[in-house]
Design a protein around this motif. Structure first.
Motif, PDB file in Angstrom:
ATOM      1  N   ALA A  84       7.102  -3.152  -4.794  1.00 53.94           N
ATOM      2  CA  ALA A  84       7.550  -4.043  -3.718  1.00 53.94           C
ATOM      3  C   ALA A  84       8.195  -5.308  -4.290  1.00 53.94           C
ATOM      4  O   ALA A  84       9.233  -5.773  -3.790  1.00 53.94           O
ATOM      5  N   GLU A  85       7.593  -5.852  -5.341  1.00 57.27           N
ATOM      6  CA  GLU A  85       8.163  -7.053  -5.971  1.00 57.27           C
ATOM      7  C   GLU A  85       9.513  -6.744  -6.603  1.00 57.27           C
ATOM      8  O   GLU A  85      10.452  -7.547  -6.500  1.00 57.27           O
ATOM      9  N   ALA A 133      -1.744  -1.867  -7.369  1.00 63.79           N
ATOM     10  CA  ALA A 133      -0.960  -2.692  -8.294  1.00 63.79           C
ATOM     11  C   ALA A 133       0.428  -2.096  -8.482  1.00 63.79           C
ATOM     12  O   ALA A 133       1.439  -2.825  -8.530  1.00 63.79           O
ATOM     13  N   GLU A 134       0.493  -0.760  -8.566  1.00 67.01           N
ATOM     14  CA  GLU A 134       1.789  -0.088  -8.724  1.00 67.01           C
ATOM     15  C   GLU A 134       2.655  -0.317  -7.489  1.00 67.01           C
ATOM     16  O   GLU A 134       3.847  -0.634  -7.603  1.00 67.01           O
ATOM     17  N   PRO A 176     -11.173   7.100  -1.704  1.00 67.95           N
ATOM     18  CA  PRO A 176     -11.845   6.194  -2.647  1.00 67.95           C
ATOM     19  C   PRO A 176     -11.946   4.772  -2.087  1.00 67.95           C
ATOM     20  O   PRO A 176     -11.130   4.334  -1.291  1.00 67.95           O
ATOM     21  N   ASP A 177     -12.896   4.056  -2.553  1.00 70.80           N
ATOM     22  CA  ASP A 177     -13.157   2.671  -2.168  1.00 70.80           C
ATOM     23  C   ASP A 177     -12.086   1.756  -2.762  1.00 70.80           C
ATOM     24  O   ASP A 177     -11.456   2.069  -3.749  1.00 70.80           O
ATOM     25  N   GLU A 178     -11.871   0.598  -2.143  1.00 71.21           N
ATOM     26  CA  GLU A 178     -10.862  -0.353  -2.639  1.00 71.21           C
ATOM     27  C   GLU A 178     -11.184  -0.851  -4.035  1.00 71.21           C
ATOM     28  O   GLU A 178     -10.305  -1.253  -4.773  1.00 71.21           O
ATOM     29  N   ASN A 179     -12.420  -0.875  -4.400  1.00 70.31           N
ATOM     30  CA  ASN A 179     -12.820  -1.339  -5.722  1.00 70.31           C
ATOM     31  C   ASN A 179     -12.686  -0.264  -6.788  1.00 70.31           C
ATOM     32  O   ASN A 179     -12.882  -0.531  -7.968  1.00 70.31           O
ATOM     33  N   ASP A 180     -12.371   0.939  -6.387  1.00 70.46           N
ATOM     34  CA  ASP A 180     -12.194   2.052  -7.317  1.00 70.46           C
ATOM     35  C   ASP A 180     -11.008   1.740  -8.234  1.00 70.46           C
ATOM     36  O   ASP A 180      -9.952   1.304  -7.767  1.00 70.46           O
ATOM     37  N   PRO A 181     -11.124   1.929  -9.559  1.00 66.51           N
ATOM     38  CA  PRO A 181     -10.030   1.618 -10.486  1.00 66.51           C
ATOM     39  C   PRO A 181      -8.749   2.391 -10.178  1.00 66.51           C
ATOM     40  O   PRO A 181      -7.652   1.850 -10.290  1.00 66.51           O
ATOM     41  N   ALA A 182      -8.841   3.628  -9.759  1.00 72.02           N
ATOM     42  CA  ALA A 182      -7.644   4.411  -9.433  1.00 72.02           C
ATOM     43  C   ALA A 182      -6.935   3.805  -8.230  1.00 72.02           C
ATOM     44  O   ALA A 182      -5.697   3.702  -8.191  1.00 72.02           O
ATOM     45  N   MET A 183      -7.717   3.379  -7.236  1.00 75.84           N
ATOM     46  CA  MET A 183      -7.144   2.766  -6.039  1.00 75.84           C
ATOM     47  C   MET A 183      -6.500   1.427  -6.392  1.00 75.84           C
ATOM     48  O   MET A 183      -5.413   1.113  -5.903  1.00 75.84           O
ATOM     49  N   GLN A 184      -7.152   0.653  -7.230  1.00 75.55           N
ATOM     50  CA  GLN A 184      -6.593  -0.633  -7.636  1.00 75.55           C
ATOM     51  C   GLN A 184      -5.307  -0.429  -8.433  1.00 75.55           C
ATOM     52  O   GLN A 184      -4.349  -1.190  -8.285  1.00 75.55           O
ATOM     53  N   ALA A 185      -5.264   0.602  -9.256  1.00 74.25           N
ATOM     54  CA  ALA A 185      -4.053   0.895 -10.027  1.00 74.25           C
ATOM     55  C   ALA A 185      -2.916   1.269  -9.088  1.00 74.25           C
ATOM     56  O   ALA A 185      -1.772   0.815  -9.263  1.00 74.25           O
ATOM     57  N   ARG A 186      -3.223   2.103  -8.068  1.00 79.83           N
ATOM     58  CA  ARG A 186      -2.186   2.478  -7.092  1.00 79.83           C
ATOM     59  C   ARG A 186      -1.702   1.259  -6.322  1.00 79.83           C
ATOM     60  O   ARG A 186      -0.504   1.098  -6.074  1.00 79.83           O
TER      61      ARG A 186
END
Length: 120
Positions: free
Chosen positions: A33-34, A27-28, A15-25
């Motif tokens: 990491a934080e 962010a997770e 999937p593309d970086e702008n894909d919501p699933a990719m963005q969710a992963r």
């Protein structure tokens, strides 16, 4: 070759970086990491606090040992002075007794001399 083609196909279908699933992963992963970094900071803070406490306890123990050593040395010095004073007193008493014996002996000698002159 099929494995290589399957891997290439998997990469192409990613999937593309702008894909919501990719963005969710992403962010997770960022949240994980934080959280990991925060736990590491807390662990380091606890370790530093423990080291500071150990250093403080060691310093207190060293100070206590030093005070005990100084007190022991002071007591030893006082005992040595007391022994020296007793020894000096004993020596003075011995000198006084020797002087008294000498005076008594001299008196006997003088009396014997005096008796000898009267006779002669």
């Amino acid at each position: 070759m099929a494995a290589k083609a399957a891997l290439l196909e998997k990469f192409k279908n990613r999937p593309d970086e702008n894909d919501p699933a990719m963005q969710a992963r992403m962010a997770e992963r960022k949240a994980i990491a934080e959280a990991r970094a925060e736990r590491e900071k807390e662990r380091e803070a606890r370790r530093q606090a423990k080291l500071a406490k150990e250093a403080r306890e060691k310093a207190e123990l060293e100070a206590k040992k030093e005070a005990e050593r100084q007190a022991r040395e002071e007591e030893e010095r006082r005992q040595a002075e007391l022994r020296a004073a007793e020894e000096a007193e004993r020596a003075a008493l011995e000198i006084a007794e020797e002087a008294a014996r000498k005076a008594k002996r001299d008196a006997r000698y003088a009396a014997r001399k005096a008796r000898g002159r009267k006779i002669g």
